[in-house]
Structures are given as structure tokens and as C-alpha cells.
Scaffold this active site. Structure first.
Site, PDB file in Angstrom:
ATOM      1  N   LEU B  65      35.564  41.869  50.096  1.00 23.07           N
ATOM      2  CA  LEU B  65      35.378  41.338  51.451  1.00 23.07           C
ATOM      3  C   LEU B  65      33.899  41.140  51.762  1.00 23.07           C
ATOM      4  CD1 LEU B  65      37.964  43.695  53.167  1.00 23.07           C
ATOM      5  CD2 LEU B  65      38.342  41.464  52.135  1.00 23.07           C
ATOM      6  N   ARG B  66      33.030  41.701  50.899  1.00 24.91           N
ATOM      7  CA  ARG B  66      31.561  41.533  51.016  1.00 24.91           C
ATOM      8  C   ARG B  66      30.948  42.239  52.219  1.00 24.91           C
ATOM      9  NH1 ARG B  66      31.116  40.227  45.817  1.00 24.91           N
ATOM     10  NH2 ARG B  66      31.684  38.083  45.323  1.00 24.91           N
ATOM     11  N   HIS B 181      38.034  48.948  35.005  1.00 26.52           N
ATOM     12  CA  HIS B 181      37.782  47.536  34.682  1.00 26.52           C
ATOM     13  C   HIS B 181      37.305  47.545  33.236  1.00 26.52           C
ATOM     14  CE1 HIS B 181      37.797  45.866  38.886  1.00 26.52           C
ATOM     15  NE2 HIS B 181      37.724  47.161  39.119  1.00 26.52           N
ATOM     16  N   ASP B 307      41.829  39.107  42.762  1.00 26.98           N
ATOM     17  CA  ASP B 307      40.452  39.282  42.277  1.00 26.98           C
ATOM     18  C   ASP B 307      39.510  38.372  43.072  1.00 26.98           C
ATOM     19  OD1 ASP B 307      38.319  40.224  40.807  1.00 26.98           O
ATOM     20  OD2 ASP B 307      38.627  38.838  39.138  1.00 26.98           O
ATOM     21  N   HIS B 311      31.766  33.742  47.588  1.00 27.12           N
ATOM     22  CA  HIS B 311      30.316  33.614  47.410  1.00 27.12           C
ATOM     23  C   HIS B 311      29.752  32.592  48.390  1.00 27.12           C
ATOM     24  CE1 HIS B 311      29.506  36.074  43.928  1.00 27.12           C
ATOM     25  NE2 HIS B 311      30.479  35.529  43.238  1.00 27.12           N
TER      26      HIS B 311
END
Lengths: 319, 430
Positions: B65-66, B181, B307, B311
Site C-alpha cells: 500500500l506504500r 520470499h 503481489d 509505483h
């Protein structure tokens, strides 16, 4: 690649990669370079083809040879030349690649010649420049160095005439080499009989055969029946990444000596894109020997770059 | 809280093996009945779901979600709205926020803010090691109490196997889930593309399949040693699926998910140097893509996630290796899954199950089902509706999608969270 590099009529408007270009177009580049090479032998070496055009030579990575031959080529075509070494310029201060290009566009530059350490940079610039501005890739990362490949093809053709009978060996660090990638593409498009790469597995890219080559891991078998030997420069930093044990061991296995050269066909020519590491990938005796055409490659670089610059400018004019 | 009827839709609830046309009845934020009208039930709102599919809201195991820290890329508000428009009612946020989610304060900030906005439930994933540096353990129990539902080091490596062993052992003592990951940092060596034909042709630094396989083998061995429950996030290789199947055959508590876009693209689909296809792990071979789809179909891969990595424009503007990896993918998740259904690679029920109850089970979440008394988190979508990816329809702040300008099929018409309509394509007429 085609859509980016070619006009609707199939003329070259940018020169980013050999990929996707036709045999006819490569031959046209070689023929055009041939006419420039003949003219260069004359006393007056300057032609007004690009008079009034401004060419920006943008080097984000150092190089003497390539930069100089581009400058000479542009000068001989009567263009105004602006050389910018970006390592000491704005991008070092945090200006983005795109901003650098935009600023130069605002100064009405007609052509960019770009050298950059990152693969895909020249492609990115060509995608983002205003219509009518030509971009020539002078080497981007490990991707492509198409003008080098074409000057090599030019040199090979001068010596060997017919590509279809030629077996060409490229020796050394294929993995990191933009030169090798472009040479392999050019040789395959020009229908060379065989392209062979010779290197240890640490210096070969994954699925290298898919590039259109045969593979050998030693010079003894690799150089058999070979007509053209292309040595690649071995970067010193390859020793640190555990890719190779030492320069010495590399030279013993993959260095071109007179003895190893004798395995190839007797009239084989020896090439190297420069600068040479004497005693690392090639012995001085071979580099300076009668089969070496290394210095001729440098002279041919000017004619090839004149040819490509004039061709993309003409296509840009038609567009 | 009003009584709601979702009327006449095709109800697909894989958790309860329901695939039938009928009504769903909601009261006080909960599902009170499916198919059968409760006595005396009157609804204030009836949502017409004819020719549409009614299923549990999607549970997305990995969406960035940044926020906090990178609100120039996206925010909790922008991305939970985008999630709601994509039928996603619950999403897990990895710990690589700025500051990193390794304190209760950051955890609570994410929870408070998302609860206030109330477009989707956000579940923070806590950092497995402090500052994601891979050296000391985070306060996992404290973070768990604050609301972290699992622990991972996101895409930061834990280079020291002893640290990973101890992190797993500590998590196992408290029955906490560890998310891996899988990528060996030495082998991936800052690559940006699959080490294969594409990377070789374009001179891009490659990441070998082996980087993922070694990391999976390592994590499985350490999970076996420590008794830790682990989940592998965003697989990219067909052989990874085999490794997980083998480990599960030994009764290890191991689950896995795959990013939806890994089921849509392989290295063969990447247009030359197109940074919108720069993702990590990278798109691998066509055979890998097929192996991953098969893994979902066979239930070895439990869940499909978005995922999602929104940006800003500049992050993708540059030569391929220099751009930031990741795509904005909340809103393409359902259409991409439906495409696999149309291609008969997955059944509709499998596709929905992998985005609902199977994902929920991994994080012990009660949702992902239309069971009676469960929270009314519901997605209603029109599988035939065609829409264009453009500024009007794309709600994520991140426009970095390979689908930009393209037409996608399948669109969410309504999303309900706790019985409230949090997204509606057309204005509701009450």
C-alpha cells in the site's frame, strides 16, 4: 526493435541494435561505408552531407576509441559536434537520463550518439526522443554495440568477401560482451556458415546456443577450420567475481598465441575490438603479426560510422 | 447496519461447495442465510445480481500500500479503494514500509488508518528481523499482539542461515506463521530478468531458477528442524512446485502462493526492454508458467495473490535494469484469473477458491466463505463485462501495469465489507 529503428519505408532512423535488420540493410550499410572509405583515402576528407546538423556525442561511460571515431566521422560529414562526458556532468549531480536528453533536445540537437553502462539505455532514449531526432547506440551495458559489429563485418568482408563460406570464432567473455551479442546477430543475418563461441562456462550466457552459435570450451577444438578469429577484451574485474582464477590461467587456456593460431585455417584473420590486453587474451606476437587486422578495424570504424550517421539523418529527413 | 438481499446471482462459495443461483441474506454485517429466505426477513436494500457471480470477497496475501513512507507512490486510502473495486476485502501488507513494520507503532498506524477508511481490511505482516536487516529477531510476540498476522523479511535476504533457523524456531514457539520470499541473494546477484534466452539476448543480468530452488530447499530443511509453519510467497518456477509437493508429502506444514501475473506472462511475453514487465521474481520460461498454473489446479499452490506494487511514473521511466520492479495489479487480478478459466486452465471454482478460503486458511482468517454467521465480505462480479484500463477505471494510484490501454474481461460491480457496500460500479438506488 524494427518498429523503433526503421521508418515505414524500411529506412534506418535509429541504430540501436542489429536485431531484426535485414541482410539487404546490413549490406547497404557496408556498401555505403565502402564508398566513404574510398573517399577517406583522398586528400580532402570532408563532405557536406550533414552540414548544419548538430550531433551530441553522449558518453556516460569512458571510451577513447569509439568516441574519437564518432567525432571524426561526424566532422568529416561537416556536422557540428558536441561531445559530453556525462561522468563529469549533470547526471553525476542527480539529473535523470531523460532530463539530460530533454535539455539537449531543447538546444535543437539532430542526433544523439549514446554510450551507457546499462543495457537498454539507448533503446529507452530512442523511445523518448522527439520525432526526427536520430539515436545511435555506441554501446549499452551488455546489450549491443552495433556500430562495432558493423565495422567488424566491414573488415571481414574486405578480407574474405563471401560470408556464406566463413566459420567465425568469438573468444572470451561472451557473457558480459555487448560486442559479441551484436557480432553474433550480424554474422547470422549475413549468413555466415558458422559462428562459434569459445569460453569457459563462467563467461557464457544461459542458453547461449539460442543466440545462434556453436560452443567450445577450449581453443584446441574450437579453432579448427576457423577463418576469422575475434578476440574479446577481458575486463580485469572478472577475476574478483570468481568467474576466473587468474589472468595467467586464462591466458594459458584462452590466450591466442602463435601456436594456437596455427590450429585455425592458414589464412585466418585475427580481430579484436580493442583495447588489447597483451598477454591476457592475446600474445603481442599475434596482435602485431601478419594475420592481425586489428588496426584496420580502427580505420574502418570511421567509414562505418559515417555511413550509419548519414543513413539515419537521411531517413530522419524523409520522415 | 441494514438488512440486504443479494438477489438472483450465481453463488459460488467453494468453501461450502455451493455453485447455485439464488439469494444471499445479510443482516447486521453478517451472512444470515444463503439460498433460503429466513422467516420474516425484509430487506432495506436489494442488490440485483442477475447474470453475475456472487462469491466471498477476495483475500490477497500480498499487496503493498506504500504507506507509511512512500505516499508519492500510493496510500492506504487509494489502494484500499482500488482493492474494493477489485472485489478484494482483505489484504496483507508486507513489512517493507518506511519505517519498516517492525514496531507496534507502525502496525497500529496501518490498522488505525485502514479501519478509519474502511474500504478493505488490511492485515500487516510484521518484519521477521529488526529493520529487515537479517541479523536480530523482531519482537514477534509484541507485533503479533499489535495485529501482525505473519512475519517475513519481504524481499530482503537473511543471508545467515543460523538467523533464519532461530527466527523460525522462535516463531514456532509462539505458533506464528513465517512467510518466505524464496531467493538466494548470492545467486540472484542483483539480476533483473530470468536467466534464460531473453536475458541472454538482451544482455540483462539474470536470476537463475536455482536461486529460488536453493532458498526453498533451505527453508524447508529449517522448517523441518524448527517445526515452524512456513508459507512461500510468490513462486516463479515449476520446479519449486515439485519441491513443495515433496515436502508436503512428508506432512510438513507448508503452503505457497503465486502472483496472478506470473500466471499471465512468461519471459517470451516481454516486449523489448519494457519496464512494465520488470518484476521480481522475474517472469520465467513458458514451461514455468504452465507448471505454476498446474500447481494451482492441483492445489499444491494454495493461493493466488496480486503481489500489488504501485509505483510513481518515474520509477518505471528508465532503462529496464534501472527501473523499480513490480506491477500495480489489484484490479487485473480477477480479469487475469477469469482468463485462465476461459482458457480452461482452471475451473471457476478453483480460481475463486485460491483467492478466498484457501488464502484465508493460510493466515487463519475466518473469511473467504459465505458460511452462516461469517462476516458479510462479498464480491459480486459480472464475468462478461468488458472494460478498458484507463484513468477513469483504474483506481490504484500506481498506473504501472502492462495492461494499460488494454481491454479486460470481467468486472466487479459491488463489494461488501462487513455488510456495507464499499464499492459499487453504478450508483445504488435505494
Amino acid at each position: 526493435m524494427d518498429k523503433l529503428q526503421l521508418t515505414d519505408q524500411g529506412h534506418l532512423k535509429h541504430f540501436i541494435s542489429i536485431e531484426g535488420l535485414s541482410k539487404n540493410l546490413l549490406t547497404e550499410i557496408l556498401d555505403t561505408a565502402e564508398s566513404f572509405a574510398e573517399m577517406s583515402a583522398q586528400k580532402v576528407k570532408k563532405y557536406p552531407l550533414l552540414r548544419g546538423k548538430t550531433i551530441a556525442i553522449l558518453f556516460f561511460e569512458n571510451s577513447t576509441r569509439t568516441r574519437t571515431t564518432f567525432e571524426l566521422a561526424a566532422n568529416r560529414l561537416s556536422a557540428d559536434v558536441l561531445t559530453i562526458n556525462i561522468a563529469t556532468s549533470a547526471t553525476a549531480k542527480g539529473e535523470s537520463l531523460l532530463d539530460t536528453i530533454r535539455n539537449l533536445e531543447a538546444m535543437h540537437v539532430d542526433m544523439f550518439v549514446v554510450r551507457h553502462a546499462i543495457s537498454g539505455s539507448a533503446y529507452f532514449i530512442a523511445q523518448n526522443t522527439a520525432p526526427g531526432i536520430a539515436v545511435i547506440n555506441a554501446g549499452d551495458g551488455q546489450h549491443a554495440h552495433p556500430t562495432q559489429a558493423m565495422l567488424d563485418m566491414f573488415t571481414i568482408r574486405r578480407w574474405k568477401k563471401d560470408f556464406s563460406k566463413l566459420r567465425v570464432a568469438i573468444i572470451g567473455d561472451i557473457l558480459h560482451s555487448r560486442v559479441a551479442r551484436s557480432q553474433i546477430q550480424a554474422l547470422n543475418i549475413l549468413d555466415a556458415a558458422e559462428v562459434r563461441v569459445i569460453a569457459p562456462k563462467t563467461l557464457l550466457p544461459a542458453q547461449v546456443e539460442q543466440l545462434g552459435v556453436n560452443v567450445a570450451h577450449d581453443l584446441e577444438t574450437g579453432l579448427k577450420n576457423i577463418d576469422v578469429i575475434i578476440m574479446l577484451r577481458l575486463q580485469k574485474e572478472r577475476m574478483t567475481g570468481a568467474l576466473l582464477p587468474s589472468e595467467n590461467e586464462y591466458f594459458n587456456s584462452f590466450g591466442l598465441t602463435r601456436k594456437k593460431l596455427a590450429i585455425a585455417n592458414p589464412d585466418a584473420i585475427v580481430m579484436h575490438p580493442g583495447p588489447i590486453n597483451r598477454g591476457v587474451e592475446i600474445d603481442s606476437e599475434v596482435a602485431d603479426g601478419s594475420q592481425s587486422v586489428i588496426l584496420e578495424q580502427v580505420s574502418n570504424g570511421i567509414a562505418i560510422r559515417m555511413a550509419i550517421m548519414s543513413m539515419v539523418m537521411q531517413a530522419g529527413g524523409q520522415h | 447496519m441494514t438488512n440486504i438481499i443479494i438477489a438472483g446471482g450465481r453463488i459460488i462459495d467453494p468453501a461450502n461447495q455451493i455453485d447455485q443461483i439464488g439469494n444471499v441474506y445479510i443482516s447486521a454485517g453478517k451472512i444470515v442465510s444463503v439460498l433460503h429466505q429466513p422467516d420474516g426477513f425484509t430487506a432495506k436494500l436489494t442488490i440485483d445480481a442477475e447474470h453475475q457471480i456472487v462469491c466471498p470477497g477476495f483475500i490477497d496475501l500480498c499487496a503493498r500500500l506504500r504507506e507509511p513512507g512512500q505516499t508519492h507512490k500510493a496510500s492506504i486510502a487509494s489502494e484500499t479503494l482500488a482493492a474494493a473495486s477489485a472485489g478484494i476485502t482483505t489484504l496483507c501488507n508486507p513489512p517493507d514500509t518506511q519505517p519498516i513494520t517492525d514496531t507496534s507503532a507502525v502496525t497500529e498506524l496501518i490498522l488505525d488508518k485502514s479501519n478509519r477508511i474502511n474500504k478493505a481490511q488490511v492485515l500487516p505482516i510484521g518484519a521477521l528481523t529488526s529493520q529487515l536487516e537479517g541479523e536480530t529477531l523482531s519482537n514477534m510476540v509484541t507485533l503479533s499482539k499489535a495485529g501482525c498476522i505473519a512475519f517475513s523479511n519481504a524481499r530482503q535476504p537473511i543471508k545467515n542461515s543460523l538467523v533464519l533457523r532461530r527466527a523460525m524456531a522462535y516463531a514456532a514457539s509462539h505458533n506464528l506463521l513465517v512467510i518466505i520470499h524464496p531467493e538466494d541473494p548470492w545467486l540472484s546477484n542483483q539480476g533483473c530478468a530470468h536467466e534464460g534466452a531473453f536475458a541472454s539476448r538482451y544482455g540483462l543480468p539474470g536470476i537463475p531458477e536455482t536461486a529460488e530452488l536453493i532458498a526453498i530447499n533451505q527453508a524447508i530443511a529449517l522448517a523441518e528442524l524448527s517445526g515452524c509453519r512456513i508459507h512461500f510467497a510468490q513462486l516463479s518456477c515449476a520446479r519449486s512446485v515439485e519441491l513443495i509437493a515433496q515436502a508436503r508429502a512428508r506432512n510438513l506444514a507448508i503452503s505457497a502462493d503465486v502472483a496472478i501475473h506470473q500466471l499471465a506472462f512468461s519471459e517470451d511475453d516481454i516486449p523489448i526492454f519494457d519496464s512494465h514487465y520488470h518484476v521480481l521474481p522475474p517472469y520465467r520460461s513458458a514451461a514455468d508458467k504452465q507448471g505454476l498454473i498446474k500447481g494451482v489446479a492441483e492445489g499444491i499452490i494454495n493461493a493466488i495473490c496480486s503481489d500489488h506494487q504501485p509505483h510513481d511514473i518515474d520509477a518505471k521511466l528508465g532503462a529496464f535494469p534501472e527501473t523499480e520492479p513490480g506491477i500495480s495489479s489489484l484490479q487485473s487480478m480477477l480479469p487475469s484469473a477469469l482468463k485462465l478459466v476461459a482458457e480452461q486452465a482452471l475451473s471457476l471454482s478453483q480460481a475463486i477458491a485460491s483467492m478466498t478460503h484457501q488464502a484465508a486458511a493460510i493466515i487463519n482468517h475466518p473469511g473467504g466463505t459465505l458460511a452462516i454467521n461469517s462476516s458479510a465480505d462479498i464480491c459480486i462480479f459480472d464475468p462478461e463485462q468488458v472494460w478498458q484500463v484507463n484513468n477513469d477505471n483504474w483506481l490504484s494510484q500506481g498506473k504501472n501495469t502492462p495492461f494499460w490501454g488494454q481491454t479486460l474481461k470481467g468486472r466487479v460491480t459491488h463489494t461488501l465489507l462487513n455488510g456495507s457496500v464499499v464499492y459499487c460500479q453504478q450508483p445504488l438506488s435505494l
